[in-house]
Design a protein around this motif. Structure first.
Motif, mmCIF file in Angstrom:
data_model
loop_
_atom_site.group_PDB
_atom_site.id
_atom_site.type_symbol
_atom_site.label_atom_id
_atom_site.label_comp_id
_atom_site.label_asym_id
_atom_site.label_seq_id
_atom_site.Cartn_x
_atom_site.Cartn_y
_atom_site.Cartn_z
ATOM 1 N N MET A 1 0.846 -1.201 0.000
ATOM 2 C CA MET A 1 0.000 0.000 0.000
ATOM 3 C C MET A 1 0.874 1.240 0.000
ATOM 4 S SD MET A 1 -2.694 1.308 2.940
ATOM 5 C CE MET A 1 -3.966 0.137 2.537
ATOM 6 N N ASP A 2 0.611 2.169 -0.943
ATOM 7 C CA ASP A 2 1.327 3.439 -0.967
ATOM 8 C C ASP A 2 0.327 4.571 -1.184
ATOM 9 O OD1 ASP A 2 1.467 4.384 -4.026
ATOM 10 O OD2 ASP A 2 1.635 2.196 -3.937
ATOM 11 N N TYR A 3 0.774 5.790 -0.866
ATOM 12 C CA TYR A 3 -0.129 6.934 -0.845
ATOM 13 C C TYR A 3 -0.760 7.187 -2.218
ATOM 14 C CZ TYR A 3 -1.716 11.759 -0.512
ATOM 15 O OH TYR A 3 -2.473 12.898 -0.555
ATOM 16 N N ASP A 4 0.048 7.188 -3.273
ATOM 17 C CA ASP A 4 -0.482 7.526 -4.599
ATOM 18 C C ASP A 4 -1.545 6.532 -5.060
ATOM 19 O OD1 ASP A 4 0.964 9.859 -5.008
ATOM 20 O OD2 ASP A 4 2.710 8.778 -5.744
ATOM 21 N N SER A 5 -1.284 5.249 -4.843
ATOM 22 C CA SER A 5 -2.271 4.254 -5.288
ATOM 23 C C SER A 5 -3.560 4.370 -4.489
ATOM 24 C CB SER A 5 -1.691 2.846 -5.157
ATOM 25 O OG SER A 5 -1.392 2.535 -3.811
ATOM 26 N N VAL A 6 -3.439 4.642 -3.176
ATOM 27 C CA VAL A 6 -4.643 4.806 -2.352
ATOM 28 C C VAL A 6 -5.421 6.041 -2.802
ATOM 29 C CG1 VAL A 6 -5.487 5.331 -0.029
ATOM 30 C CG2 VAL A 6 -3.706 3.609 -0.357
ATOM 31 N N ALA A 7 -4.701 7.174 -3.016
ATOM 32 C CA ALA A 7 -5.386 8.405 -3.434
ATOM 33 C C ALA A 7 -6.068 8.220 -4.785
ATOM 34 C CB ALA A 7 -4.382 9.556 -3.496
ATOM 35 N N ASP A 8 -5.379 7.583 -5.729
ATOM 36 C CA ASP A 8 -5.996 7.346 -7.042
ATOM 37 C C ASP A 8 -7.250 6.492 -6.916
ATOM 38 O OD1 ASP A 8 -4.167 8.825 -8.476
ATOM 39 O OD2 ASP A 8 -2.848 7.129 -8.870
ATOM 40 N N GLU A 9 -7.194 5.467 -6.065
ATOM 41 C CA GLU A 9 -8.343 4.587 -5.891
ATOM 42 C C GLU A 9 -9.516 5.326 -5.249
ATOM 43 O OE1 GLU A 9 -9.506 0.425 -3.559
ATOM 44 O OE2 GLU A 9 -7.408 1.054 -3.772
ATOM 45 N N LEU A 10 -9.215 6.158 -4.238
ATOM 46 C CA LEU A 10 -10.289 6.874 -3.545
ATOM 47 C C LEU A 10 -10.975 7.878 -4.468
ATOM 48 C CD1 LEU A 10 -8.701 7.562 -0.032
ATOM 49 C CD2 LEU A 10 -10.531 5.967 -0.590
ATOM 50 N N TYR A 11 -10.183 8.649 -5.222
ATOM 51 C CA TYR A 11 -10.785 9.685 -6.061
ATOM 52 C C TYR A 11 -11.414 9.126 -7.333
ATOM 53 C CZ TYR A 11 -9.135 13.334 -3.002
ATOM 54 O OH TYR A 11 -8.962 14.149 -1.918
ATOM 55 N N ALA A 12 -11.232 7.817 -7.565
ATOM 56 C CA ALA A 12 -11.936 7.175 -8.676
ATOM 57 C C ALA A 12 -13.315 6.680 -8.249
ATOM 58 C CB ALA A 12 -11.114 5.995 -9.210
ATOM 59 N N LEU A 13 -13.600 6.700 -6.927
ATOM 60 C CA LEU A 13 -14.876 6.226 -6.416
ATOM 61 C C LEU A 13 -15.957 7.285 -6.568
ATOM 62 C CD1 LEU A 13 -13.647 4.583 -3.086
ATOM 63 C CD2 LEU A 13 -14.262 3.399 -5.195
ATOM 64 N N ARG A 14 -17.217 6.857 -6.471
ATOM 65 C CA ARG A 14 -18.323 7.803 -6.413
ATOM 66 C C ARG A 14 -18.251 8.558 -5.086
ATOM 67 N NH1 ARG A 14 -23.107 5.592 -9.313
ATOM 68 N NH2 ARG A 14 -24.339 5.943 -7.449
ATOM 69 N N PRO A 15 -18.740 9.805 -5.044
ATOM 70 C CA PRO A 15 -18.602 10.611 -3.821
ATOM 71 C C PRO A 15 -19.159 9.935 -2.579
ATOM 72 C CG PRO A 15 -19.315 11.989 -5.642
ATOM 73 C CD PRO A 15 -19.353 10.577 -6.144
ATOM 74 N N GLU A 16 -20.293 9.242 -2.703
ATOM 75 C CA GLU A 16 -20.897 8.634 -1.522
ATOM 76 C C GLU A 16 -20.117 7.431 -1.008
ATOM 77 O OE1 GLU A 16 -23.113 6.946 -5.155
ATOM 78 O OE2 GLU A 16 -22.227 8.844 -4.501
ATOM 79 N N GLU A 17 -19.176 6.922 -1.808
ATOM 80 C CA GLU A 17 -18.366 5.784 -1.389
ATOM 81 C C GLU A 17 -17.039 6.213 -0.774
ATOM 82 O OE1 GLU A 17 -17.957 3.903 -5.157
ATOM 83 O OE2 GLU A 17 -19.845 2.803 -5.022
ATOM 84 N N PHE A 18 -16.714 7.503 -0.889
ATOM 85 C CA PHE A 18 -15.383 7.989 -0.533
ATOM 86 C C PHE A 18 -15.087 7.813 0.954
ATOM 87 C CE2 PHE A 18 -12.276 11.143 0.732
ATOM 88 C CZ PHE A 18 -11.334 11.115 -0.285
ATOM 89 N N THR A 19 -15.972 8.279 1.822
ATOM 90 C CA THR A 19 -15.687 8.326 3.256
ATOM 91 C C THR A 19 -15.432 6.939 3.834
ATOM 92 O OG1 THR A 19 -17.043 10.323 3.473
ATOM 93 C CG2 THR A 19 -16.541 9.115 5.493
ATOM 94 N N ALA A 20 -16.287 5.979 3.502
ATOM 95 C CA ALA A 20 -16.109 4.621 4.027
ATOM 96 C C ALA A 20 -14.817 4.003 3.502
ATOM 97 C CB ALA A 20 -17.303 3.749 3.654
ATOM 98 N N ALA A 21 -14.515 4.226 2.216
ATOM 99 C CA ALA A 21 -13.284 3.668 1.642
ATOM 100 C C ALA A 21 -12.052 4.309 2.261
ATOM 101 C CB ALA A 21 -13.289 3.868 0.127
ATOM 102 N N ARG A 22 -12.122 5.616 2.530
ATOM 103 C CA ARG A 22 -10.989 6.287 3.188
ATOM 104 C C ARG A 22 -10.765 5.715 4.584
ATOM 105 N NH1 ARG A 22 -11.892 12.477 4.222
ATOM 106 N NH2 ARG A 22 -13.472 11.515 5.570
ATOM 107 N N ALA A 23 -11.833 5.494 5.352
ATOM 108 C CA ALA A 23 -11.703 4.918 6.694
ATOM 109 C C ALA A 23 -11.094 3.530 6.625
ATOM 110 C CB ALA A 23 -13.071 4.873 7.364
ATOM 111 N N SER A 24 -11.502 2.732 5.637
ATOM 112 C CA SER A 24 -10.951 1.387 5.481
ATOM 113 C C SER A 24 -9.459 1.440 5.148
ATOM 114 C CB SER A 24 -11.709 0.651 4.381
ATOM 115 O OG SER A 24 -11.156 -0.622 4.145
ATOM 116 N N ALA A 25 -9.061 2.379 4.268
ATOM 117 C CA ALA A 25 -7.643 2.511 3.901
ATOM 118 C C ALA A 25 -6.820 2.972 5.097
ATOM 119 C CB ALA A 25 -7.500 3.490 2.744
#
Length: 288
Positions: free
Chosen positions: A1-25
């Protein structure tokens, strides 16, 4: 896991999915013992709808990123060198390209399940204007990780009909260095014109692609509606089949019960017949 891959994955999600995915990461980073990464992930902001649409355009239409960046570079350079007529022509191309891209972004958002209104589309267009006017905004947009729409810190001032941009006062006398500067300006002007022509070509391709995508979207919508109707019809048929199945099972149980009742009556009749026959035989024997 690295910052760039996590950020790319999060910002590719729909807005309503962002918060839960960020907490999981964040939890995964902490479990791995990387508290610094967890804090950097926590600092990532949930994108607004307009920012998400802008990111969606970058991620789903990478071929449109470079033409817009190139046009922005050409416009920023050409603004210092071209006369009013040239600036007005470039401005026309600029607005046409931005409009085409914003319509494409709107269509992508609808296909992704998030239709947008005029206000959000205007924010997307404002972001694209900022990309053309500000190199920092251009780099941020091209990264595909916007959390909010951009606005240009600097812009291209409007050019009135017949007006010319302000030019520096003429030099006292021509000299060799001035000729070098003039030659450099001509090269820059030629490059700006070349970039503008390339942007016009890209715009035509974008319009063609947008029209094709529009037709494909209409056909896909028609197919979805047709399949939805078919699903409803099949649902009704399934309900009828279930009802008929239940009725058939009830009829089967009733028939089995009737068969068992008839079988008992037959056995009872057999016993009665046997008893009557035995009694008749005894009576016959006694008479004899």
């Amino acid at each position: 896991m690295d910052y760039d891959s996590v950020a790319d994955e999060l910002y590719a999600l729909r807005p309503e999915e962002f918060t839960a995915a960020r907490a999981s990461a964040m939890a995964s980073a902490r479990t791995a013992g990387d508290r610094e990464l967890a804090e950097r992930i926590r600092a990532l902001r949930k994108p607004s709808l307009a920012a998400w649409v802008s990111n969606l355009l970058v991620r789903n239409s990478p071929g449109e990123v470079e033409p817009l960046l190139r046009l922005g570079e050409g416009l920023r350079q050409a603004h210092q060198d071209l006369d009013g007529a040239q600036l007005r022509e470039l401005s026309r191309r600029q607005h046409a390209l931005i409009r085409a891209l914003s319509l494409q972004a709107r269509q992508l958002a609808e296909e992704a399940g998030h239709p947008i209104g005029e206000s959000v589309q205007r924010e997307v267009e404002s972001t694209l204007h900022a990309v053309l006017a500000d190199p920092d905004a251009a780099r941020a947009w091209a990264g595909g990780r916007l959390a909010k729409p951009l606005s240009a810190a600097v812009g291209f001032p409007a050019v009135a009909e017949g007006a010319r941009p302000r030019r520096p006062a003429p030099a006292p006398a021509p000299s060799r260095p001035d000729k070098k500067v003039s030659e450099r300006q001509r090269r820059r002007l030629a490059q700006a014109r070349k970039d503008a022509e390339a942007a016009e070509h890209d715009l035509r391709e974008l319009r063609d692609a947008a029209e094709t995508a529009g037709r494909s979207a209409a056909e896909a919508k028609r197919q979805v509606e047709e399949l939805q109707r078919r699903v409803e019809e099949l649902g009704e048929e399934l309900e009828r089949a279930r009802s008929e199945h239940q009725q058939a099972r009830f009829a089967e149980r009733t028939a089995r019960e009737q068969a068992r009742t008839a079988d008992r009556r037959v056995r009872e009749a057999d016993r009665k017949a046997a008893t009557a026959a035995a009694q008749l035989e005894r009576l016959t024997s006694s008479d004899a």
